[in-house]
Design a protein around this motif. Sequence first.
Motif, PDB file in Angstrom:
ATOM      1  N   ASP A  16      -3.951  -0.707 -10.809  1.00  0.00           N
ATOM      2  CA  ASP A  16      -2.925  -0.675  -9.761  1.00  0.00           C
ATOM      3  C   ASP A  16      -2.254   0.684  -9.701  1.00  0.00           C
ATOM      4  OD1 ASP A  16      -3.429  -3.287  -9.042  1.00  0.00           O
ATOM      5  OD2 ASP A  16      -1.787  -4.106 -10.228  1.00  0.00           O
ATOM      6  N   ASP A  17      -1.998   1.291 -10.843  1.00  0.00           N
ATOM      7  CA  ASP A  17      -1.400   2.630 -10.864  1.00  0.00           C
ATOM      8  C   ASP A  17      -2.342   3.647 -10.234  1.00  0.00           C
ATOM      9  OD1 ASP A  17       0.845   1.653 -12.166  1.00  0.00           O
ATOM     10  OD2 ASP A  17       0.199   2.331 -14.145  1.00  0.00           O
ATOM     11  N   LEU A  18      -3.615   3.563 -10.589  1.00  0.00           N
ATOM     12  CA  LEU A  18      -4.609   4.471 -10.010  1.00  0.00           C
ATOM     13  C   LEU A  18      -4.663   4.296  -8.498  1.00  0.00           C
ATOM     14  CD1 LEU A  18      -6.938   6.506 -10.166  1.00  0.00           C
ATOM     15  CD2 LEU A  18      -8.458   4.568 -10.621  1.00  0.00           C
ATOM     16  N   GLU A  19      -4.695   3.052  -8.038  1.00  0.00           N
ATOM     17  CA  GLU A  19      -4.737   2.787  -6.601  1.00  0.00           C
ATOM     18  C   GLU A  19      -3.495   3.326  -5.900  1.00  0.00           C
ATOM     19  OE1 GLU A  19      -5.365  -1.438  -6.438  1.00  0.00           O
ATOM     20  OE2 GLU A  19      -7.497  -1.240  -6.898  1.00  0.00           O
ATOM     21  N   ALA A  20      -2.325   3.173  -6.515  1.00  0.00           N
ATOM     22  CA  ALA A  20      -1.084   3.671  -5.912  1.00  0.00           C
ATOM     23  C   ALA A  20      -1.093   5.191  -5.817  1.00  0.00           C
ATOM     24  CB  ALA A  20       0.119   3.193  -6.710  1.00  0.00           C
ATOM     25  N   ILE A  21      -1.603   5.849  -6.836  1.00  0.00           N
ATOM     26  CA  ILE A  21      -1.670   7.312  -6.827  1.00  0.00           C
ATOM     27  C   ILE A  21      -2.642   7.780  -5.749  1.00  0.00           C
ATOM     28  CG2 ILE A  21      -2.483   9.299  -8.161  1.00  0.00           C
ATOM     29  CD1 ILE A  21      -1.216   7.819 -10.633  1.00  0.00           C
ATOM     30  N   ILE A  22      -3.813   7.147  -5.683  1.00  0.00           N
ATOM     31  CA  ILE A  22      -4.783   7.513  -4.652  1.00  0.00           C
ATOM     32  C   ILE A  22      -4.197   7.257  -3.272  1.00  0.00           C
ATOM     33  CG2 ILE A  22      -7.012   6.887  -3.619  1.00  0.00           C
ATOM     34  CD1 ILE A  22      -8.070   6.488  -6.493  1.00  0.00           C
ATOM     35  N   TRP A  23      -3.546   6.109  -3.087  1.00  0.00           N
ATOM     36  CA  TRP A  23      -2.930   5.781  -1.788  1.00  0.00           C
ATOM     37  C   TRP A  23      -1.967   6.886  -1.366  1.00  0.00           C
ATOM     38  CZ3 TRP A  23      -3.363   1.669   1.705  1.00  0.00           C
ATOM     39  CH2 TRP A  23      -2.432   1.689   2.751  1.00  0.00           C
ATOM     40  N   ASP A  24      -1.051   7.254  -2.259  1.00  0.00           N
ATOM     41  CA  ASP A  24      -0.040   8.267  -1.926  1.00  0.00           C
ATOM     42  C   ASP A  24      -0.678   9.602  -1.556  1.00  0.00           C
ATOM     43  OD1 ASP A  24       2.008   6.444  -2.358  1.00  0.00           O
ATOM     44  OD2 ASP A  24       2.473   7.178  -4.368  1.00  0.00           O
ATOM     45  N   LYS A  25      -1.649  10.032  -2.344  1.00  0.00           N
ATOM     46  CA  LYS A  25      -2.293  11.320  -2.089  1.00  0.00           C
ATOM     47  C   LYS A  25      -3.082  11.308  -0.780  1.00  0.00           C
ATOM     48  CE  LYS A  25      -2.845  12.981  -6.842  1.00  0.00           C
ATOM     49  NZ  LYS A  25      -3.871  13.407  -7.829  1.00  0.00           N
ATOM     50  N   VAL A  26      -3.869  10.251  -0.560  1.00  0.00           N
ATOM     51  CA  VAL A  26      -4.687  10.168   0.647  1.00  0.00           C
ATOM     52  C   VAL A  26      -3.794  10.052   1.885  1.00  0.00           C
ATOM     53  CG1 VAL A  26      -6.357   8.750   1.917  1.00  0.00           C
ATOM     54  CG2 VAL A  26      -6.730   9.264  -0.508  1.00  0.00           C
ATOM     55  N   ALA A  27      -2.752   9.224   1.809  1.00  0.00           N
ATOM     56  CA  ALA A  27      -1.840   9.071   2.945  1.00  0.00           C
ATOM     57  C   ALA A  27      -1.196  10.402   3.317  1.00  0.00           C
ATOM     58  CB  ALA A  27      -0.781   8.020   2.629  1.00  0.00           C
ATOM     59  N   THR A  28      -0.860  11.198   2.323  1.00  0.00           N
ATOM     60  CA  THR A  28      -0.263  12.508   2.570  1.00  0.00           C
ATOM     61  C   THR A  28      -1.257  13.438   3.259  1.00  0.00           C
ATOM     62  OG1 THR A  28       1.240  12.276   0.694  1.00  0.00           O
ATOM     63  CG2 THR A  28       0.801  14.523   1.462  1.00  0.00           C
ATOM     64  N   VAL A  29      -2.501  13.465   2.802  1.00  0.00           N
ATOM     65  CA  VAL A  29      -3.524  14.312   3.427  1.00  0.00           C
ATOM     66  C   VAL A  29      -3.750  13.884   4.874  1.00  0.00           C
ATOM     67  CG1 VAL A  29      -5.969  14.988   3.373  1.00  0.00           C
ATOM     68  CG2 VAL A  29      -4.661  14.872   1.249  1.00  0.00           C
ATOM     69  N   ILE A  30      -3.820  12.581   5.098  1.00  0.00           N
ATOM     70  CA  ILE A  30      -4.026  12.081   6.464  1.00  0.00           C
ATOM     71  C   ILE A  30      -2.864  12.501   7.359  1.00  0.00           C
ATOM     72  CG2 ILE A  30      -4.101   9.992   7.887  1.00  0.00           C
ATOM     73  CD1 ILE A  30      -5.759   8.709   5.590  1.00  0.00           C
ATOM     74  N   GLU A  31      -1.657  12.280   6.884  1.00  0.00           N
ATOM     75  CA  GLU A  31      -0.466  12.576   7.691  1.00  0.00           C
ATOM     76  C   GLU A  31      -0.286  14.063   7.955  1.00  0.00           C
ATOM     77  OE1 GLU A  31       4.329  12.522   6.991  1.00  0.00           O
ATOM     78  OE2 GLU A  31       3.181  10.877   6.163  1.00  0.00           O
ATOM     79  N   GLN A  32      -0.488  14.892   6.939  1.00  0.00           N
ATOM     80  CA  GLN A  32      -0.167  16.309   7.067  1.00  0.00           C
ATOM     81  C   GLN A  32      -1.318  17.182   7.552  1.00  0.00           C
ATOM     82  OE1 GLN A  32       1.496  17.501   3.290  1.00  0.00           O
ATOM     83  NE2 GLN A  32       3.335  16.277   3.590  1.00  0.00           N
ATOM     84  N   GLU A  33      -2.557  16.776   7.276  1.00  0.00           N
ATOM     85  CA  GLU A  33      -3.684  17.652   7.592  1.00  0.00           C
ATOM     86  C   GLU A  33      -4.654  17.084   8.622  1.00  0.00           C
ATOM     87  OE1 GLU A  33      -5.627  19.306   4.156  1.00  0.00           O
ATOM     88  OE2 GLU A  33      -3.757  19.321   3.024  1.00  0.00           O
TER      89      GLU A  33
END
Length: 105
Positions: A16-33
């Motif tokens: 769950d921690d790994l999934e949350a970290i991946i979610w946050d990072k991927v969501a940021t890339v999608i939103e910003q780039e």
Amino acid sequence: MNSSIDFLKERFSSADDLEAIIWDKVATVIEQEINPGIASHGGFIELLEVVNDTIYLMMGGGCQGCGMAALTLRQGVEAAIRDKVPEVGEVRDSTDHEAGLNPYF
């Protein structure tokens, strides 16, 4: 020998921690780039789910049903995500491309 997901799970206290970290990072890339770039074509990408190290994306707007969607996903979206989030394993497209009403061509 451990698989890459087993190695990553060992680094974090749970999947769950790994999934949350991946979610946050991927969501940021999608939103910003990613989304600012494809917005000019009336499209957007949405992160739907993270399961272990697999991410599920949906393409919307002008990307849904576009003949170039697969190319955009693999060479643009996936490449940008992998560059910034090496923890990502598989990238899956969950889009119903046949339901697209206004694809960009």
